[in-house]
Design a protein around this motif. Structure first.
Motif, PDB file in Angstrom:
ATOM      1  N   VAL A 126      -4.654  -9.540  -0.049  1.00  0.00           N
ATOM      2  CA  VAL A 126      -5.937  -9.066  -0.570  1.00  0.00           C
ATOM      3  C   VAL A 126      -6.760 -10.231  -1.108  1.00  0.00           C
ATOM      4  CG1 VAL A 126      -7.037  -7.612  -2.321  1.00  0.00           C
ATOM      5  CG2 VAL A 126      -5.058  -6.753  -1.055  1.00  0.00           C
ATOM      6  N   TYR A 127      -6.099 -11.192  -1.723  1.00  0.00           N
ATOM      7  CA  TYR A 127      -6.799 -12.370  -2.254  1.00  0.00           C
ATOM      8  C   TYR A 127      -7.252 -13.303  -1.131  1.00  0.00           C
ATOM      9  CZ  TYR A 127      -7.667 -16.392  -5.375  1.00  0.00           C
ATOM     10  OH  TYR A 127      -8.236 -17.451  -6.056  1.00  0.00           O
TER      11      TYR A 127
ATOM     12  N   ARG B 166      -8.328  -3.563  -8.070  1.00  0.00           N
ATOM     13  CA  ARG B 166      -9.176  -2.461  -7.579  1.00  0.00           C
ATOM     14  C   ARG B 166      -8.549  -1.802  -6.362  1.00  0.00           C
ATOM     15  NH1 ARG B 166     -13.050  -6.690  -8.106  1.00  0.00           N
ATOM     16  NH2 ARG B 166     -14.338  -6.510 -10.009  1.00  0.00           N
ATOM     17  N   TRP B 167      -8.058  -2.615  -5.446  1.00  0.00           N
ATOM     18  CA  TRP B 167      -7.428  -2.111  -4.221  1.00  0.00           C
ATOM     19  C   TRP B 167      -6.187  -1.297  -4.560  1.00  0.00           C
ATOM     20  CZ3 TRP B 167      -2.594  -3.335  -2.096  1.00  0.00           C
ATOM     21  CH2 TRP B 167      -2.396  -3.009  -0.744  1.00  0.00           C
ATOM     22  N   ALA B 168      -5.381  -1.776  -5.504  1.00  0.00           N
ATOM     23  CA  ALA B 168      -4.171  -1.055  -5.903  1.00  0.00           C
ATOM     24  C   ALA B 168      -4.507   0.301  -6.503  1.00  0.00           C
ATOM     25  CB  ALA B 168      -3.371  -1.890  -6.896  1.00  0.00           C
ATOM     26  N   ARG B 169      -5.535   0.355  -7.352  1.00  0.00           N
ATOM     27  CA  ARG B 169      -5.938   1.629  -7.947  1.00  0.00           C
ATOM     28  C   ARG B 169      -6.337   2.630  -6.868  1.00  0.00           C
ATOM     29  NH1 ARG B 169      -4.965   4.528 -12.329  1.00  0.00           N
ATOM     30  NH2 ARG B 169      -5.605   2.936 -13.825  1.00  0.00           N
ATOM     31  N   GLU B 170      -6.996   2.182  -5.830  1.00  0.00           N
ATOM     32  CA  GLU B 170      -7.372   3.081  -4.738  1.00  0.00           C
ATOM     33  C   GLU B 170      -6.139   3.629  -4.033  1.00  0.00           C
ATOM     34  OE1 GLU B 170      -9.856   0.714  -2.266  1.00  0.00           O
ATOM     35  OE2 GLU B 170     -11.589   0.772  -3.634  1.00  0.00           O
ATOM     36  N   ARG B 171      -5.149   2.785  -3.778  1.00  0.00           N
ATOM     37  CA  ARG B 171      -3.929   3.245  -3.113  1.00  0.00           C
ATOM     38  C   ARG B 171      -3.163   4.231  -4.023  1.00  0.00           C
ATOM     39  NH1 ARG B 171      -6.505   0.072  -0.756  1.00  0.00           N
ATOM     40  NH2 ARG B 171      -7.493   2.028  -0.216  1.00  0.00           N
TER      41      ARG B 171
ATOM     42  N   PRO C 191       0.794  -1.236   0.000  1.00  0.00           N
ATOM     43  CA  PRO C 191       0.000   0.000   0.000  1.00  0.00           C
ATOM     44  C   PRO C 191       0.825   1.283   0.000  1.00  0.00           C
ATOM     45  CG  PRO C 191      -0.134  -1.126   2.132  1.00  0.00           C
ATOM     46  CD  PRO C 191       0.505  -2.081   1.182  1.00  0.00           C
TER      47      PRO C 191
ATOM     48  N   ASP D  39      -9.710  -8.264  -7.189  1.00  0.00           N
ATOM     49  CA  ASP D  39      -9.838  -7.456  -5.974  1.00  0.00           C
ATOM     50  C   ASP D  39      -8.561  -6.673  -5.720  1.00  0.00           C
ATOM     51  OD1 ASP D  39     -12.408  -8.326  -5.563  1.00  0.00           O
ATOM     52  OD2 ASP D  39     -11.878  -9.836  -4.049  1.00  0.00           O
ATOM     53  N   TYR D  40      -7.416  -7.302  -5.987  1.00  0.00           N
ATOM     54  CA  TYR D  40      -6.154  -6.597  -5.773  1.00  0.00           C
ATOM     55  C   TYR D  40      -6.013  -5.425  -6.738  1.00  0.00           C
ATOM     56  CZ  TYR D  40      -1.257  -5.403  -5.587  1.00  0.00           C
ATOM     57  OH  TYR D  40      -0.089  -4.695  -5.472  1.00  0.00           O
TER      58      TYR D  40
END
Length: 333
Positions: free
Chosen positions: A249-250, A191-196, A166, A188-189
């Protein structure tokens, strides 16, 4: 396929140097937009490999995907990048990362602060490429009156960071032009990476485009079972290197650690569920592979770069992908 979406090919790593040029020519002829050169230690060199691929092609964008910020001092990295970009203007993307910790420790190069190392490397390379002079003592890298004799002219080479955690993703959003996500990144990762990344962009006051490239272990075959078998060993290899944000994340970090503790790579290869192959690779029939690539575009990837398997059949896989998968994407060729 929308013009802002790219399809790429990852070469290097376990692919023999003698096979790089032919695979690159096939990729360009087949309509791939980008060719990325992996640098997994101690296989095929990324910078030398990129030079081979650029010399074998005429228009395809070539990315370093990625080279370690620790293995080469930023002054040397900047020198190499400026040399390549001068010879092939506008065709290079410089992907920089820390490197797999186990490999970096083998060379005694793991930094006390990985975050500081990446910040210093990326910002120093950028300043040197722009013609700046560095005379400073950093927390990781020192410079004593360093200036490139041949800095970049014209459009700067974009610098992308190949990172996973992150804080590193946030740093990439803050200081880099793009991010390269490692192989075995689930939806899911991504999407999560784009948010970070977006959090880092807000922190850095960035409003320019930040491209996100997803690397994916890939195999395509008329028999989907054959394709899935081809990705099991490489997926097990990368997962046996250890847990990280991708596995967190997975939701498989505990299970993966248990397999690694039980017997390393062989235990991971034998014990990993088939669902990992479905979720963490792009493997199957041409129609299945095209659908999985489109799924990554839908969740925010700007480019999907395919890591063809088996690596000793790279030309066959590249040609098959170009002929049977790319037309299903509507990609330009």
């Amino acid at each position: 396929m929308p013009v802002d979406r790219a399809i790429g090919l990852v070469l290097g790593s376990a692919i023999a140097p003698s096979d790089l040029s032919s695979a690159a020519r096939l990729a360009e002829q087949g309509g791939f937009d980008e060719i990325w050169l992996a640098e997994d230690y101690f296989f095929t060199g990324g910078i030398s490999g990129a030079s081979l691929v650029l010399s074998a092609t005429e228009r395809t964008t070539v990315g370093l995907g990625v080279v370690s910020a620790m293995v080469r001092h930023p002054a040397l990295l900047a020198m190499e990048i400026s040399t390549i970009s001068a010879a092939y203007p506008g065709r290079l993307i410089a992907g920089l990362g820390l490197g797999v910790p186990g490999w970096i420790r083998q060379m005694g190069l793991h930094p006390r602060s990985p975050l500081a190392a990446m910040r210093e490397s990326v910002t120093s390379v950028r300043r040197l490429l722009a013609g700046g002079t560095l005379d400073q003592r950093g927390g990781v890298f020192d410079f004593h009156d360093v200036t490139l004799t041949y800095p970049e002219q014209g459009t700067p080479t974009p610098i992308h960071m190949g990172v996973t955690g992150p804080k590193m993703l946030g740093l990439s959003g803050e200081i880099a032009d793009g991010t390269v996500l490692s192989v075995a990144a689930g939806h899911d990762y991504v999407r999560w990476a784009r948010e970070r990344i977006d959090e880092g962009r807000r922190l850095g006051g960035r409003s320019d485009q930040h491209r996100m490239t997803v690397f994916a272990i890939c195999s395509v075959a008329d028999d989907p079972r054959e394709a899935r078998r081809a990705v099991r060993d490489p997926l097990a290899f990368y997962k046996s290197l250890g847990t990280n944000a991708l596995t967190d994340v997975y939701g498989i970090s505990d299970q993966l650690r248990g397999l690694i503790d039980r017997g390393g790579y062989e235990a991971v290869r034998q014990g990993m569920p088939g669902q990992w192959i479905e979720d963490l690779t792009i493997a199957g029939s041409p129609e299945e592979v095209a659908a999985k690539i489109k799924d990554f575009y839908e969740i925010g990837a700007d480019s999907v770069a395919l890591f063809p398997m088996p690596s000793d059949q790279v030309d066959r896989i590249v040609q098959l992908t170009a002929e049977q998968v790319l037309p299903l994407l509507g990609t330009r060729g």
